[in-house]
Motif scaffolding. Structure first.
Motif, PDB file in Angstrom:
ATOM      1  N   PRO A   1       0.787  -1.244   0.000  1.00 27.26           N
ATOM      2  CA  PRO A   1       0.000   0.000   0.000  1.00 27.26           C
ATOM      3  C   PRO A   1       0.817   1.292   0.000  1.00 27.26           C
ATOM      4  N   HIS A   2       2.099   1.221   0.303  1.00 30.88           N
ATOM      5  CA  HIS A   2       2.879   2.447   0.472  1.00 30.88           C
ATOM      6  C   HIS A   2       3.697   2.837  -0.760  1.00 30.88           C
ATOM      7  N   LYS A   3       3.628   2.033  -1.807  1.00 35.17           N
ATOM      8  CA  LYS A   3       4.371   2.372  -3.009  1.00 35.17           C
ATOM      9  C   LYS A   3       3.828   1.561  -4.175  1.00 35.17           C
ATOM     10  N   ALA A   4       3.649   2.222  -5.316  1.00 35.40           N
ATOM     11  CA  ALA A   4       3.146   1.532  -6.501  1.00 35.40           C
ATOM     12  C   ALA A   4       4.185   0.552  -7.040  1.00 35.40           C
ATOM     13  N   HIS A   5       3.685  -0.478  -7.754  1.00 34.18           N
ATOM     14  CA  HIS A   5       4.525  -1.470  -8.437  1.00 34.18           C
ATOM     15  C   HIS A   5       5.321  -2.352  -7.477  1.00 34.18           C
TER      16      HIS A   5
ATOM     17  N   LEU B   1       8.680  -9.211  -0.358  1.00 32.20           N
ATOM     18  CA  LEU B   1       8.196  -7.987  -0.995  1.00 32.20           C
ATOM     19  C   LEU B   1       9.065  -7.722  -2.221  1.00 32.20           C
ATOM     20  N   TYR B   2       8.449  -7.553  -3.377  1.00 28.85           N
ATOM     21  CA  TYR B   2       9.243  -7.447  -4.597  1.00 28.85           C
ATOM     22  C   TYR B   2       8.642  -6.416  -5.549  1.00 28.85           C
ATOM     23  N   GLN B   3       9.486  -5.885  -6.401  1.00 30.84           N
ATOM     24  CA  GLN B   3       9.076  -4.896  -7.391  1.00 30.84           C
ATOM     25  C   GLN B   3       8.553  -5.604  -8.635  1.00 30.84           C
ATOM     26  N   THR B   4       7.468  -5.087  -9.219  1.00 26.73           N
ATOM     27  CA  THR B   4       6.823  -5.756 -10.349  1.00 26.73           C
ATOM     28  C   THR B   4       7.211  -5.187 -11.704  1.00 26.73           C
ATOM     29  N   ASN B   5       7.822  -4.010 -11.719  1.00 26.48           N
ATOM     30  CA  ASN B   5       8.161  -3.399 -13.012  1.00 26.48           C
ATOM     31  C   ASN B   5       9.656  -3.108 -13.123  1.00 26.48           C
ATOM     32  N   VAL B   6      10.453  -4.095 -12.746  1.00 27.23           N
ATOM     33  CA  VAL B   6      11.904  -3.926 -12.775  1.00 27.23           C
ATOM     34  C   VAL B   6      12.379  -3.804 -14.227  1.00 27.23           C
TER      35      VAL B   6
ATOM     36  N   ILE C   1      14.607  -3.496 -21.062  1.00 28.71           N
ATOM     37  CA  ILE C   1      13.389  -4.310 -21.052  1.00 28.71           C
ATOM     38  C   ILE C   1      12.827  -4.364 -19.640  1.00 28.71           C
ATOM     39  N   THR C   2      11.544  -4.696 -19.550  1.00 31.02           N
ATOM     40  CA  THR C   2      10.925  -4.959 -18.243  1.00 31.02           C
ATOM     41  C   THR C   2      11.078  -6.447 -17.940  1.00 31.02           C
TER      42      THR C   2
END
Length: 660
Positions: A114-118, A139-144, A163-164
């Motif tokens: 909830p505290h940061k997008a993606h 907890l992981y980033q989805t748009n690396v 690339i993503t």
């Protein structure tokens, strides 16, 4: 699959920074909430804390800054080895446990941070051989975004580009607090094998869109069906161990079709294998099959080869139409041959069986993957109920289903223990099958050691004629069945054995009538047999000089002191006195429970008065050994056609397997 990976070796452990306070607090709250929920439903899990994060590296994703600090457990490594770059999820855990022991990783549905997008959050359930699985937050980033390096394929150059990174949460690099790394991949080949099995099932063929809510899973051996095993009252312990082990005397009992070859096929199909079914569990299965909201399956470690025709025929004859018959598809295809020698020099100890490798590590691994695959294929499932006979498996399945519940994949998981039951005692059948297994193994050994063949086949099914013909002459038999000492005993005289049966028969019948359905839970299958032949001094073969009552051959008088009063298993035991020692004389018991007799604790004894006229109290016997059938070796003299001088020489027995 765990182990080192060359892709990862170039990334050394670097200095870590403290995690963002908001992110760390949120993760700990989510993890604590999950642990509390798990304990509330009566389960257990060991929570693991995430240690720190990975510093920036050219081939490691740059972690988005949150409140100008990095968040914990969000390290993603870009793997450019394949055609398309893939993410390796790097999770460093504050624990010293050996993460290479992880056998399975289950991933909960992602939840948006909830505290940061993606950014997404998941719970990882790490299943090891330990009784309680581990819970790790991730907890992981989805748009690396990463820069794919320039590459050349088939003479064509591809320029570097941004690339993503694709992350399907299949690849993991687990690191403990000591910096020891372990790579784990949730392999697609498991899914592929199970997918093909599912597509061939009755469920997929007839009702693939059916919205079932309950998954009912029945084990086959000793749960639904009274599967025979080798009786310790007949066979030497070493023979039982070797015959049930894989690739020694044959494929191994549970992989050998002869272990279920119970008679002429036409007669068995006509009578629906009468007397071999646990009718109480069959009734449970019929009720599940009749329930439109339930998917009902048989799940067994028996391999697809060679049981894919036999077991479905057995179920069909009983009128049991399961939605899926889950034989272990391991392997899916088999070699044309059933045995092969070790090498061309004939230096191997014996031939080998089971020539095709396995996909799954164990039956437990197969069954847990099978269940997860069905839960993935049929998302409408809300509960899983299992029936199984082996207590260790019952315990493991309870822990497994508890772990699955923690991912919210199901709402309820239950495992019902079924007391394992064998079929009626049939010494003739056991001897027939083992004789045939030894015969075919002897034939394979002779063919290989004589240089005639390096690969071969064995006759898989028994010929149900009055006599099984041995293809070898007496001089060619390398392995032979013969009585061998198994325990140290006092062997009773024939007249004493007869008098014991006559004297105590009515007492045992009375105990059976009182306890058969309640305490002993006898529902068909194997029944107690009368033996009454030995007073057991030791389960080991003691040397004659170590037997405290006297050497082998010593005649002794015994006094019967008491009889057992309804112990937890169906049996009648006598407590006898020999000189100043007390020992057990088993009268009636199930042959398969022979060793259990000597593990019974807190037996209630009823003293027999010396003037009691109903029971005999004085018996006689001789100190001796209880003999059971085992395997012995004999040197084999064979003409070796490949030998330059054509000498006839014996094969050393040290190169052949034996029970000694």
């Amino acid at each position: 699959m765990s182990g080192t990976d060359p892709v990862l070796e170039e990334f050394p452990i670097e200095m870590m920074e403290d995690a963002d306070a908001v992110a760390k607090e949120w993760i700990e709250a989510e993890s604590s909430k999950e642990v509390k929920r798990i304990k509330k439903v009566g389960s257990s899990v060991t929570p693991l804390k995430v240690y720190n994060i990975k510093e920036k590296n050219d081939n490691i994703s740059e972690l988005t800054s949150l409140l100008k600090k990095k968040i914990s457990n969000c390290g993603i490594i870009a793997n450019f080895d394949n055609k398309r770059a893939r993410a390796i999820n790097r999770v460093e855990l504050d624990t010293e446990i050996d993460l290479s022991k992880v056998q399975q990783i289950m991933v909960s549905p992602p939840v948006a941070y909830p505290h940061k997008a993606h950014f997404n959050y998941v719970n990882l359930i790490l299943v090891t051989s330990d009784p309680v699985p581990y819970l790790a937050p991730y907890l992981y980033q989805t748009n690396v975004k990463v820069t794919q390096p320039e590459k050349e394929e088939q003479g064509r150059k591809y320029p570097s580009k941004e690339i993503t990174l694709k992350n399907d949460l299949r690849d993991y690099l687990l690191i403990n607090k000591n910096g020891i790394r372990s790579r784990f991949t949730i392999h697609e080949y498991h899914d592929g094998v199970l997918e093909r099995q599912f597509e061939k099932s009755h469920f997929a063929q007839t009702s693939p869109t059916k919205k079932v809510k309950k998954l009912a899973i029945f084990d086959f051996d000793s749960t639904l069906f009274f599967s025979p095993l080798l009786s310790p009252t007949i066979w030497h312990p070493n023979l039982i161990r070797l015959a049930t082990s894989e690739s020694i005397y044959g494929p191994g009992w549970w992989r050998d079709i002869r272990s279920l070859d119970l008679g002429p096929m036409e007669e068995l199909e006509r009578n629906a294998w009468k007397g071999y079914w646990n009718e109480k569990i069959v009734a449970d299965a019929r009720a599940c099959i009749a329930d439109k909201d339930t998917m009902t399956v048989v799940l067994t470690g028996r391999r697809y080869h060679p049981f894919h025709q036999l077991i479905p025929a057995m179920l069909k004859s009983k009128g049991l139409q399961f939605d899926l018959v889950g034989l272990r598809p391991d392997p899916e295809s088999v070699s044309e041959y059933q045995w092969q020698g070790g090498d061309d020099t004939k230096s191997a100890q014996s031939v080998s069986y089971n020539l095709t490798g396995s996909v799954f590590k164990s039956t437990m691994h197969f069954k847990t993957c099978f269940i997860l695959n069905l839960l993935h294929k049929i998302p409408s499932l809300e509960s899983v109920v299992m029936w199984d006979d082996r207590l260790p498996h019952v315990k493991r399945f309870k822990e497994f289903l508890d772990a699955v519940k923690r991912t919210d994949a199901i709402e309820k998981g239950q495992v019902i223990h079924v007391p394992g039951i064998r079929p009626k005692y049939n010494p003739e059948w056991e001897k027939r099958v083992i004789t045939h297994i030894i015969q075919t193994h002897n034939k394979a050994l002779v063919e290989y050691q004589s240089g005639k063949k390096t690969t071969g086949k064995i006759m898989e099914r028994l010929e149900w004629t009055p006599v099984i013909e041995d293809p070898l002459s007496l001089s060619e038999k390398i392995l032979n069945l013969a009585p061998q000492p198994a325990q140290t005993v006092i062997a009773l005289t024939t007249s004493c054995i007869h008098n014991l049966q006559t004297s105590f028969s009515s007492l045992f019948q009375s105990q059976c009538k009182q306890n058969k359905r309640s305490k002993w839970k006898v529902f068909g299958g194997e029944e107690p047999q009368f033996f009454g032949d030995y007073v057991y001094l030791s389960q080991k073969v003691l040397s004659s000089t170590d037997i405290t009552l006297g050497p082998v051959g010593t005649l002794v008088d015994l006094t019967i002191l008491a009889y057992s009063v309804s112990p937890r298993i169906p049996c009648l035991l006598l407590k006898v006195q020999v000189k100043d020692q007390e020992h057990i004389l088993p009268l009636w018991y199930k042959p398969s429970e022979f060793f259990d007799l000597f593990r019974l604790k807190d037996i209630q004894w009823q003293t027999i008065r010396s003037n009691h006229r109903s029971y005999i109290t004085d018996i006689q016997g001789e100190i001796n050994y209880a003999n059971r059938l085992g395997v012995i070796e004999t040197p084999l003299r064979i003409k070796r056609p490949l030998s330059p001088d054509n000498d006839i020489s014996p094969i050393p027995t040290s190169r052949l397997r034996t029970t000694y």
